[in-house]
Design a protein around this motif. Sequence first.
Motif, PDB file in Angstrom:
ATOM      1  N   TYR A  33       0.835  -1.199   0.000  1.00 25.88           N
ATOM      2  CA  TYR A  33       0.000   0.000   0.000  1.00 25.88           C
ATOM      3  C   TYR A  33       0.871   1.251   0.000  1.00 25.88           C
ATOM      4  CZ  TYR A  33      -4.548  -2.213   0.943  1.00 25.88           C
ATOM      5  OH  TYR A  33      -5.719  -2.919   0.851  1.00 25.88           O
TER       6      TYR A  33
ATOM      7  N   TRP B 161      -4.874   8.637   3.684  1.00 26.74           N
ATOM      8  CA  TRP B 161      -5.363   8.008   2.459  1.00 26.74           C
ATOM      9  C   TRP B 161      -4.398   6.904   2.043  1.00 26.74           C
ATOM     10  CZ3 TRP B 161      -9.892   9.783   0.056  1.00 26.74           C
ATOM     11  CH2 TRP B 161     -10.421  10.969   0.585  1.00 26.74           C
TER      12      TRP B 161
ATOM     13  N   SER C 291      -3.608   3.618  -1.135  1.00 25.51           N
ATOM     14  CA  SER C 291      -3.913   3.086  -2.461  1.00 25.51           C
ATOM     15  C   SER C 291      -3.009   1.895  -2.754  1.00 25.51           C
ATOM     16  CB  SER C 291      -3.701   4.166  -3.525  1.00 25.51           C
ATOM     17  OG  SER C 291      -3.839   3.637  -4.831  1.00 25.51           O
TER      18      SER C 291
ATOM     19  N   ASN D 179      -6.499   4.554  -7.520  1.00 27.86           N
ATOM     20  CA  ASN D 179      -7.698   4.552  -6.677  1.00 27.86           C
ATOM     21  C   ASN D 179      -7.279   4.732  -5.218  1.00 27.86           C
ATOM     22  OD1 ASN D 179      -9.757   3.657  -8.811  1.00 27.86           O
ATOM     23  ND2 ASN D 179      -8.182   2.073  -8.969  1.00 27.86           N
ATOM     24  N   TRP D 180      -7.753   5.813  -4.620  1.00 23.71           N
ATOM     25  CA  TRP D 180      -7.373   6.156  -3.246  1.00 23.71           C
ATOM     26  C   TRP D 180      -8.592   6.082  -2.344  1.00 23.71           C
ATOM     27  CZ3 TRP D 180      -2.375   7.265  -1.676  1.00 23.71           C
ATOM     28  CH2 TRP D 180      -1.431   7.360  -2.703  1.00 23.71           C
ATOM     29  N   GLU D 181      -8.397   5.484  -1.168  1.00 17.47           N
ATOM     30  CA  GLU D 181      -9.485   5.379  -0.205  1.00 17.47           C
ATOM     31  C   GLU D 181      -9.105   6.080   1.093  1.00 17.47           C
ATOM     32  OE1 GLU D 181     -10.310   1.412   1.023  1.00 17.47           O
ATOM     33  OE2 GLU D 181      -8.204   0.849   1.251  1.00 17.47           O
TER      34      GLU D 181
END
Length: 590
Positions: free
Chosen positions: A290, A317, A319, A324-326
């Motif tokens: 990650y 954050w 990814s 795509n970042w969460e």
Amino acid sequence: MFSQILGFVVLNLISSARAVDNTSIIDYAGYSFTSDSLGYNREFPPSPIDGTVNWEALTSQNSNMFSPRHSHATCIFPCPDNIKNNCIWLTGGRTELYRTYDLKMEDRTADVWWSRDGRLWKKVVDLTGDFLDGIGNYDAKYGGEVAPWYSRYGHSLDALDTDGDGNNDIMVLMGGYEPVESNDVWISSDGAVWYFVGHAPWPARAYHSTVVARGKLWVIGGTPLTNDVWSGKFILDDEKRSGYKIRWVVEVEHGTAPFAPRCAMCAITQVRNVVVKTKNNETLTKKQEYMYIIGGFAGWPRDDVRWNGERTRNDVWRSLDGKNWELVMPPDGQNTMPFVGRGWHACTTWDDPMDTSQGVRKELGQTFNDANDDLPAKIFLSGGGYIGSKGNNEVHTLEGYMDLYWSYNGSQWYRVNYEEGSAGSLYSTNEWTSTLISGKYVHRGKWGHTMLSLPVDRDLNGDGTISDISVNIEYCTGSQESPGRCKAGQVNETEMPSLFIIAGDTTDEGPIVNDVFISGPGVMCEIDGITCSGKGSCGPGVSGCVCDTEDKIGEYCDRIDESYTSKGTRFQCGAFAFLLFLVNLCMVKS
């Protein structure tokens, strides 16, 4: 009468057994415990326990080494005198005004330093490479102490393994203020020869973040405030003077990322176990890397409906692919992360992300501290400061922080240090917050520093030497005259994982510093300044806590082993069963 006596004894045994059970399981020494495996007792008095060192100063303020500075860049790269060993490399930074080689007054630097242990630093005095007019310091002395790239701060420095053999091949320096934001890219394979690769296609920037992941170099954010994400693949090319060409790809366009445009955040990578599905719809666990970004000075454009001021943040954050970042959510019941919004802070993970022991659990720790191969590397976050606006609240002067936090997952965070006070009477158990002002040592927040990890020589058994073979270590609770529980094992003194905090600026009229600190045992043993939850002692190096009693378990002696039964309880339970047998026997006879 005999039955009455038996009943009286039985009742006393029941009461006694419950008392022992309450003491060992629920309320030991007057303090309650939680069942949270990573929890800790918040009912301890708010004062640090003496005797545990969190950080050791390797250099003093204004030592004979690199000048005091902040916003410099560091990385881990092979040593020039022995490429089998890794060293800390430092480049550039902002310092006090000084006279440059061309007799100008400047506060930016263009020097290169390295150190094997953080204590002894050596300056590269034979810098060569591309001294190009309009690109860098073309008129500086070739083979001197000034690098060919323009003096700068707020830039990045990364080490890359370009051929996949497990060894870093090049250092890459990019961007920063020189004095305006830049996007030039420089490469060196030895720290002495620096080649200009070209200007990157991403817009010029400073105080951006970089990470190395999936065989690429990633560039995230920066100032002018942006939230774009770029990846760069370094490809061998014998026709280039640098030996490489770079294929840049914009992974996330500016304005399309879910996180607000930002600068002065920190970025790290962490290998975690991830459950994935196969083509046959079966689930399996595999390790994946990650990328994280933490905090920073951020704000949406003022014409954006999401605009809520520009200020330092405390969001996290992550990814897997850079596209795509969460948002990493805080634990249930919490609305925000426990650390306050900050920028110009530093973060890192332990040295070897592919080692399931993650360094902090090697050898002694893996044997004695409930080692769990599923645990990822700890993420450490230190210092920084708050500035910016939220509604009518505006802070125009950076408010510095003196703290150190860690997390296994980016969501649940724990503060290592204890701190108190305000204004001129601040105090923190983080020794790196101590600085000299007007002839007096005081505690101040630090920002613009760097923090990284490197295994180095540490004398763990106290014999005054560093052994190149595993040595026996034993450490105990209690005192030397009256030792309690002990732990023993073997450990390698030449490869002890350590954290380093390097230079930075201090707040509240504090100076720019060039001190270097290395982590001590307390970093692995303290929560809120309390050593081993007050229920144990801290071992050397990264060996962690040894608990006072057998019923205490957990990384910080913070849990009760509910399967444990003390000898007294076992005896009382046995006696109780025997007495019940006698009671039943008497009742049958009567």
